[in-house]
Write an enzyme that holds these catalytic residues in place. Structure first.
Site, PDB file in Angstrom:
ATOM      1  N   GLY A  92       8.153  13.017  -8.412  1.00 61.70           N
ATOM      2  CA  GLY A  92       7.708  13.931  -7.489  1.00 61.70           C
ATOM      3  C   GLY A  92       6.112  14.067  -7.514  1.00 61.70           C
ATOM      4  N   GLY A 151       0.699  -1.129  -0.048  1.00 65.24           N
ATOM      5  CA  GLY A 151      -0.026   0.067   0.045  1.00 65.24           C
ATOM      6  C   GLY A 151       0.868   1.155   0.102  1.00 65.24           C
ATOM      7  N   THR A 161      -5.152  -6.800   5.224  1.00 63.80           N
ATOM      8  CA  THR A 161      -6.454  -5.953   5.364  1.00 63.80           C
ATOM      9  C   THR A 161      -7.598  -7.232   5.019  1.00 63.80           C
ATOM     10  OG1 THR A 161      -7.902  -4.045   4.675  1.00 63.80           O
ATOM     11  CG2 THR A 161      -6.657  -5.139   2.913  1.00 63.80           C
ATOM     12  N   ASN A 179     -10.110   3.120   5.046  1.00 59.72           N
ATOM     13  CA  ASN A 179      -8.675   2.597   5.409  1.00 59.72           C
ATOM     14  C   ASN A 179      -7.677   3.117   4.479  1.00 59.72           C
ATOM     15  OD1 ASN A 179      -9.833   0.778   3.687  1.00 59.72           O
ATOM     16  ND2 ASN A 179      -8.628  -0.825   4.674  1.00 59.72           N
ATOM     17  N   GLN A 233      -5.554  -0.274  -1.143  1.00 60.11           N
ATOM     18  CA  GLN A 233      -4.191  -1.334  -0.491  1.00 60.11           C
ATOM     19  C   GLN A 233      -3.606  -1.859  -1.457  1.00 60.11           C
ATOM     20  OE1 GLN A 233      -7.792  -1.814   0.868  1.00 60.11           O
ATOM     21  NE2 GLN A 233      -7.276  -0.274   1.997  1.00 60.11           N
ATOM     22  N   THR A 265      -6.004   0.286  10.792  1.00 62.09           N
ATOM     23  CA  THR A 265      -6.136   1.872  10.605  1.00 62.09           C
ATOM     24  C   THR A 265      -7.531   2.018  11.435  1.00 62.09           C
ATOM     25  OG1 THR A 265      -7.974   1.358   8.852  1.00 62.09           O
ATOM     26  CG2 THR A 265      -5.583   1.776   8.469  1.00 62.09           C
ATOM     27  N   GLY A 284       1.548   5.228  -3.884  1.00 58.38           N
ATOM     28  CA  GLY A 284       1.353   6.318  -5.047  1.00 58.38           C
ATOM     29  C   GLY A 284       0.347   6.070  -6.102  1.00 58.38           C
ATOM     30  N   HIS A 344      -5.457   8.261  -0.430  1.00 57.05           N
ATOM     31  CA  HIS A 344      -4.791   8.547  -1.812  1.00 57.05           C
ATOM     32  C   HIS A 344      -4.342  10.119  -1.666  1.00 57.05           C
ATOM     33  CE1 HIS A 344      -6.614   4.812  -4.093  1.00 57.05           C
ATOM     34  NE2 HIS A 344      -5.862   4.472  -3.128  1.00 57.05           N
ATOM     35  N   GLY A 387      -2.823   6.861  -6.116  1.00 64.79           N
ATOM     36  CA  GLY A 387      -3.825   7.887  -6.415  1.00 64.79           C
ATOM     37  C   GLY A 387      -3.326   8.886  -7.508  1.00 64.79           C
TER      38      GLY A 387
HETATM   39  P1  IMP Z   1      -7.361  -2.431   8.234  1.00 64.30           P
HETATM   40  O1  IMP Z   1      -7.301  -2.749   6.551  1.00 64.30           O
HETATM   41  O2  IMP Z   1      -7.638  -1.134   8.853  1.00 64.30           O
HETATM   42  O3  IMP Z   1      -7.784  -3.716   8.742  1.00 64.30           O
HETATM   43  O4  IMP Z   1      -5.825  -2.696   8.561  1.00 64.30           O
HETATM   44  C1  IMP Z   1      -5.044  -3.962   8.019  1.00 64.30           C
HETATM   45  C2  IMP Z   1      -3.799  -3.732   7.769  1.00 64.30           C
HETATM   46  O5  IMP Z   1      -3.631  -3.161   6.589  1.00 64.30           O
HETATM   47  C3  IMP Z   1      -2.804  -2.727   8.708  1.00 64.30           C
HETATM   48  O6  IMP Z   1      -1.416  -3.152   8.660  1.00 64.30           O
HETATM   49  C4  IMP Z   1      -3.013  -1.344   7.994  1.00 64.30           C
HETATM   50  O7  IMP Z   1      -1.906  -0.543   8.431  1.00 64.30           O
HETATM   51  C5  IMP Z   1      -2.871  -1.814   6.520  1.00 64.30           C
HETATM   52  N1  IMP Z   1      -3.558  -0.759   5.717  1.00 64.30           N
HETATM   53  C6  IMP Z   1      -4.796  -0.824   5.409  1.00 64.30           C
HETATM   54  N2  IMP Z   1      -5.207   0.050   4.451  1.00 64.30           N
HETATM   55  C7  IMP Z   1      -3.902   0.460   3.939  1.00 64.30           C
HETATM   56  C8  IMP Z   1      -3.479   1.619   2.883  1.00 64.30           C
HETATM   57  O8  IMP Z   1      -4.295   2.212   2.264  1.00 64.30           O
HETATM   58  N3  IMP Z   1      -2.163   1.715   2.989  1.00 64.30           N
HETATM   59  C9  IMP Z   1      -1.251   0.985   3.747  1.00 64.30           C
HETATM   60  N4  IMP Z   1      -1.408   0.165   4.567  1.00 64.30           N
HETATM   61  C10 IMP Z   1      -3.007   0.112   4.786  1.00 64.30           C
END
Ligand code: IMP
Length: 434
Positions: free
Chosen positions: A417, A12, A237, A38, A222, A127, A15, A41, A17
């Protein structure tokens, strides 16, 4: 006209977005297929940085229809807040621009409260947006779908019943205070009134769009290594962030997919717990992470948590390429590596006296692996002004070529960038080999 899919190829925050934003001007529809608020972007539009969590990145392109697909979990209050923010940035979000699937599930305060209770009892570093509990309810067939918001009174009753059920768990199992079911139900009744005009049978809409030859971009949230099945379980996730999620999360057939783009950062980051073989600490980690003064520094765009950082893991990237059938890679944040005398990329894992060249399904094993690095020369010239491949130094070309060779997919886009124009399109000399 087939669907282009854009997926995260690491943990995740690659970049995606800004790459979706660049591609959105070439399509008629941008459709989100997984995850919820969660995701985060960050887009730089002029002098403004806008953070999207649920709205697809095509929202800033007037001609683009944005779809929140059935595979997404939608927190109605977060969505309304985000719509208000985007409206106040001068972009009007009307049902002409945004449709929400009837079959997407809602995230309620009970889900967030359970997420917090599970985390306090020893979680994985979520999150705290209620994602896991919402998908659990969906799979257990207790969930409430967005389509229920078409009748706000019935929806409010269902929300009340859900909150009471969660309260029983919170109080009896976790010794936590209950939620006020009446006020939650009222708040969500009001939200349903506002969101009802956006509801749609989005699978049917997409089928019609495909029949009419419209151009569709499927936007993932993600990434591969956070996928519930193929990621580093349980540090993942709760949705399928890999290619299968596009089919189930939008209701489109596999043959409609024509192009798969994977987004990868030039180094690795992750937030939350879980194995991270190439993780760095100390000064180098701080250097790659940035101070946090810029919105694009390595701090979670949803939670603000500092991201863990490390060298680029090519074993993991090749895994993502193979899992998803990635045709092309978009490589982001190349500019951040400038100024380092040498760079490392991980090309295998060492486990005891064994060398492993694939990404193991067993996260406990992965956690005990150490990296086998290939060392590459760094570059000292500023690359953030580069606008075409010829502007990049030889060492950067060598880095990109190593990524392509090892991961098995051509790099067609390179970002140097956060600005819209800091994106280089390139012709690769290699073809996809997965
Ligand atoms: P959840 O999706 O909130 O249940 O989190 C589960 C895991 O996925 C955790 O380690 C979060 O930090 C990670 N995670 C969830 N969404 C993102 C994202 O958009 N970017 C990076 N990590 C994410």
């Amino acid at each position: 006209m087939p669907i282009t899919v854009l997926l995260g190829a690491q943990w995740g925050d690659e970049g995606k977005g800004r790459i979706t934003d660049a591609l959105a001007k070439e399509v008629d529809i941008v459709a989100r297929f997984n995850g919820g608020d969660n995701a985060g972007h960050s887009l730089t539009i002029g002098s403004q940085v806008v953070r999207l969590h649920l709205l697809p990145s095509g929202i800033f392109h007037d001609a683009c229809l944005n779809i929140i697909g059935n595979g997404v979990v939608v927190n109605p209050l977060s969505l309304l807040k985000e719509i208000a923010e985007v409206n106040s940035a001068g972009v009007s979000v009307t049902p002409r621009r945004l449709r929400i699937s009837h079959a997407a599930h809602v995230i309620l305060p009970g889900h967030r409260a359970l997420d917090a209770a599970y985390e306090a009892a020893g979680g994985i570093g979520t999150t705290l947006r209620g994602i896991g509990p919402a998908y659990s309810d969906k799979a257990a067939r207790f969930g409430i779908r967005c389509g229920s918001m078409a009748n706000p009174d019935d929806f409010a009753m269902a929300v009340r019943a859900h909150t009471l059920r969660v309260n029983a768990i919170l109080t009896r199992v976790y010794d936590r205070p209950p939620l006020d079911a009446e006020s939650v139900a009222e708040e969500y009744r009001a939200a349903a009134h506002q969101l009802a005009p956006f509801l749609e049978d989005t699978a049917a809409l997409l089928h019609n769009a495909l029949a009419q030859g419209q151009r569709i971009l499927a936007e993932g949230a993600q990434a591969a290594l956070l996928d519930i099945d193929h990621g580093t379980y349980p540090f993942v996730t709760s949705s399928n962030a890999t290619i299968g999620g596009v089919l189930t999360g939008l209701g489109v057939p596999p043959r409609a997919i024509g192009r798969v783009i994977g987004v990868a950062k030039a180094f690795n980051t992750r937030v939350g717990g879980g194995p991270f073989v190439t993780e760095l600490e100390g000064d180098l980690a701080a250097r790659l992470r940035g101070s946090g003064a810029n919105p694009w520094d390595e701090y979670g765009s949803t939670t603000g948590r500092p991201r863990r950082v490390g060298w680029l893991d090519l074993v993991a990237l090749r895994h993502a390429v193979r899992l998803n059938g990635i045709d092309e890679l978009a490589l982001t944040k190349l500019d951040v590596l400038r100024g380092l005398p040498e760079l490392h990329v991980c090309i295998a894992y060492r486990f005891g006296d064994r060398v492993i060249d694939h990404f193991p399904q067993d996260s406990a094993l992965l956690a005990r692996c150490t990296p086998v690095y290939q060392t590459l020369p760094g570059w000292q010239d500023e690359v953030s002004h580069a606008r075409c491949p010829e502007d990049l130094p030889a060492e950067a070309h060598n880095f990109i070529a190593t990524v392509e060779r090892f991961a098995g997919a051509p790099v067609s886009l390179v970002s140097v960038g956060p600005e819209r124009e800091q994106l280089i399109r390139r012709q690769s000399t290699i073809t996809r080999c997965n």
